[in-house]
Write a protein that holds these residues in place. Structure first.
Motif, PDB file in Angstrom:
ATOM      1  N   LEU A  17      42.188  23.642  33.018  1.00 41.25           N
ATOM      2  CA  LEU A  17      42.015  24.771  33.927  1.00 41.25           C
ATOM      3  C   LEU A  17      40.613  24.768  34.515  1.00 41.25           C
ATOM      4  O   LEU A  17      39.619  24.694  33.797  1.00 41.25           O
ATOM      5  N   ALA A  18      40.553  24.852  35.839  1.00 41.97           N
ATOM      6  CA  ALA A  18      39.297  25.078  36.546  1.00 41.97           C
ATOM      7  C   ALA A  18      39.486  26.321  37.411  1.00 41.97           C
ATOM      8  O   ALA A  18      40.611  26.724  37.699  1.00 41.97           O
ATOM      9  N   LEU A  19      38.393  26.919  37.840  1.00 39.60           N
ATOM     10  CA  LEU A  19      38.485  28.224  38.483  1.00 39.60           C
ATOM     11  C   LEU A  19      37.551  28.336  39.674  1.00 39.60           C
ATOM     12  O   LEU A  19      36.389  27.940  39.605  1.00 39.60           O
ATOM     13  N   VAL A  20      38.089  28.875  40.762  1.00 40.92           N
ATOM     14  CA  VAL A  20      37.288  29.336  41.888  1.00 40.92           C
ATOM     15  C   VAL A  20      37.449  30.844  41.929  1.00 40.92           C
ATOM     16  O   VAL A  20      38.531  31.344  42.257  1.00 40.92           O
ATOM     17  N   PRO A  21      36.426  31.619  41.553  1.00 38.35           N
ATOM     18  CA  PRO A  21      36.588  33.068  41.411  1.00 38.35           C
ATOM     19  C   PRO A  21      36.864  33.762  42.744  1.00 38.35           C
ATOM     20  O   PRO A  21      36.046  33.721  43.661  1.00 38.35           O
ATOM     21  N   MET A  22      38.021  34.383  42.842  1.00 40.53           N
ATOM     22  CA  MET A  22      38.366  35.221  43.991  1.00 40.53           C
ATOM     23  C   MET A  22      39.249  36.363  43.491  1.00 40.53           C
ATOM     24  O   MET A  22      40.376  36.537  43.940  1.00 40.53           O
ATOM     25  N   GLY A  23      38.713  37.118  42.546  1.00 42.88           N
ATOM     26  CA  GLY A  23      39.468  38.231  41.986  1.00 42.88           C
ATOM     27  C   GLY A  23      38.710  39.529  42.128  1.00 42.88           C
ATOM     28  O   GLY A  23      37.619  39.581  42.688  1.00 42.88           O
ATOM     29  N   SER A  24      39.294  40.578  41.579  1.00 43.99           N
ATOM     30  CA  SER A  24      38.649  41.888  41.601  1.00 43.99           C
ATOM     31  C   SER A  24      37.764  42.092  40.376  1.00 43.99           C
ATOM     32  O   SER A  24      36.728  42.748  40.464  1.00 43.99           O
ATOM     33  N   GLY A  25      38.181  41.518  39.226  1.00 44.66           N
ATOM     34  CA  GLY A  25      37.415  41.701  38.002  1.00 44.66           C
ATOM     35  C   GLY A  25      36.484  40.549  37.705  1.00 44.66           C
ATOM     36  O   GLY A  25      35.289  40.726  37.482  1.00 44.66           O
ATOM     37  N   ASN A  26      37.029  39.333  37.658  1.00 48.11           N
ATOM     38  CA  ASN A  26      36.256  38.100  37.474  1.00 48.11           C
ATOM     39  C   ASN A  26      35.500  38.048  36.142  1.00 48.11           C
ATOM     40  O   ASN A  26      34.433  37.434  36.059  1.00 48.11           O
ATOM     41  N   ASP A  27      36.052  38.659  35.093  1.00 48.44           N
ATOM     42  CA  ASP A  27      35.390  38.578  33.798  1.00 48.44           C
ATOM     43  C   ASP A  27      35.497  37.180  33.189  1.00 48.44           C
ATOM     44  O   ASP A  27      34.579  36.743  32.497  1.00 48.44           O
ATOM     45  N   CYS A  28      36.584  36.482  33.447  1.00 48.89           N
ATOM     46  CA  CYS A  28      36.686  35.091  32.985  1.00 48.89           C
ATOM     47  C   CYS A  28      35.653  34.220  33.683  1.00 48.89           C
ATOM     48  O   CYS A  28      35.017  33.364  33.059  1.00 48.89           O
ATOM     49  N   ALA A  29      35.466  34.445  34.970  1.00 50.19           N
ATOM     50  CA  ALA A  29      34.471  33.679  35.724  1.00 50.19           C
ATOM     51  C   ALA A  29      33.078  33.917  35.168  1.00 50.19           C
ATOM     52  O   ALA A  29      32.250  32.996  35.094  1.00 50.19           O
ATOM     53  N   ARG A  30      32.777  35.147  34.788  1.00 47.45           N
ATOM     54  CA  ARG A  30      31.476  35.447  34.196  1.00 47.45           C
ATOM     55  C   ARG A  30      31.283  34.661  32.902  1.00 47.45           C
ATOM     56  O   ARG A  30      30.230  34.067  32.669  1.00 47.45           O
ATOM     57  N   ALA A  31      32.305  34.671  32.041  1.00 51.02           N
ATOM     58  CA  ALA A  31      32.198  33.980  30.758  1.00 51.02           C
ATOM     59  C   ALA A  31      32.111  32.472  30.929  1.00 51.02           C
ATOM     60  O   ALA A  31      31.517  31.785  30.090  1.00 51.02           O
TER      61      ALA A  31
END
Length: 311
Positions: A80-94
């Motif tokens: 899993l890789a991530l490009v943050p485009m959400g409302s919360g983005n707590d996973c992106a922070r971690a």
């Protein structure tokens, strides 16, 4: 194989505006990488289930997107890789990705190394006696936090991220209640009686950046329980600003401790939410840490953490 998968419903539908930009970027920098933005969840899940095991999926979305796709990612042993485009983005922070521009995040998602991180698994029974298994990446909330998350879903569309969560919190205070919970961590009873919430954190924050357990890590082989005893509206209002800056753990009404298995029983049913997605009412709940179960592309490792048993 690598595929970039965008959730067009992320950010309240605003993520769909990025489709032309991502397609152009990929054509210029990674023409061999597939791109898709299925409108329906079942279409996204079908694509994930059809990927060869070990493929890399770049998820473009937020915590809710990751939560919906996580079962398929785990079952196919995808990276899993991530490009943050959400409302919360707590996973992106971690994962050390929050604040990156989408081109920088996409470049790192395609080329960055992967490392094992933990996930959580909630095994719960609803009011009808049906059993459910729900994996999560950031948090599993029980009680007040779940009610706030459900209310946030119906909040004003012009409110985003943390302000939307705060709006929902203040609204939920009107209907403030507690739940009769019996809670054990690793077979040790830690709480029994009226409880405001009993949350399990894999990431340091939830609710769009609230540092609920600032010392939590996604790669330390354990989850962190955060429990709040009964408190009235003035108590919640007093705790909220301290929670926003991570100074709430000195409150004697709170407990914070690491665990590998957490057990919660509630005869009348307690509301649950996974990664901010409302699940329903549970009479029995078992939360397990799934150590190093997911290969993920991050920008930092945080395995060295101070031990914390109680606040």
């Amino acid at each position: 194989m690598t595929v970039v998968l965008l959730n067009p419903h992320a950010q309240g539908g605003r993520a769909a505006r990025a489709i032309p930009k991502l397609e152009n970027w990929l054509q210029a920098h990674a023409p061999d990488v597939s791109f898709a933005a299925p409108d329906k969840l079942q279409e996204s899940l079908a694509m994930l289930h059809n990927l060869p095991e070990g493929s890399r999926v770049v998820a473009v979305g937020g915590d809710g997107t990751l939560n919906r796709w996580l079962p398929a990612v785990l079952s196919r042993h995808l990276t899993l890789a991530l490009v943050p485009m959400g409302s919360g983005n707590d996973c992106a922070r971690a994962m050390g990705l929050y604040g990156l521009s989408w081109p920088a995040a996409l470049g790192h998602a395609l080329n960055g190394p992967a490392q094992p991180i933990d996930t959580g698994l909630a095994c719960w029974t609803d009011l009808q006696g049906q059993s459910h298994d729900t994996p999560f990446l950031s948090s599993l909330t029980a009680g007040f936090d779940s009610s706030v998350g459900l209310r946030a879903l119906s909040g004003p569309r012009w409110l985003r991220g943390l302000p939307r969560y705060l709006w929902a919190t203040l609204k939920e205070l009107v209907y403030l209640r507690t739940w009769q919970l019996s809670v054990s961590a690793d077979a040790e009873p830690i709480a029994s009686g009226p409880t405001l919430f009993a949350s399990s954190l894999n990431t340091p924050s939830f609710g769009s950046g609230m540092p609920a357990v600032p010392h939590a890590r996604i790669d330390d082989g354990q989850l962190d329980a955060l429990l709040a005893g009964p408190m009235g509206r003035p108590g919640v209002l007093n705790m909220l600003p301290r929670l926003l800056i991570g100074q709430h753990l000195t409150d004697p009404r709170l407990q914070c401790r690491p665990f590998k298995t957490l057990t919660i029983d509630c005869v009348d049913g307690v509301p649950l939410a996974a990664d901010g997605e409302y699940l329903g009412l549970a009479t029995q709940l078992r939360v397990h840490c799934q150590m190093a179960q997911l290969q993920a592309v991050t920008r930092q490792t945080n395995s060295n953490r101070p031990p914390t048993m109680k606040a």
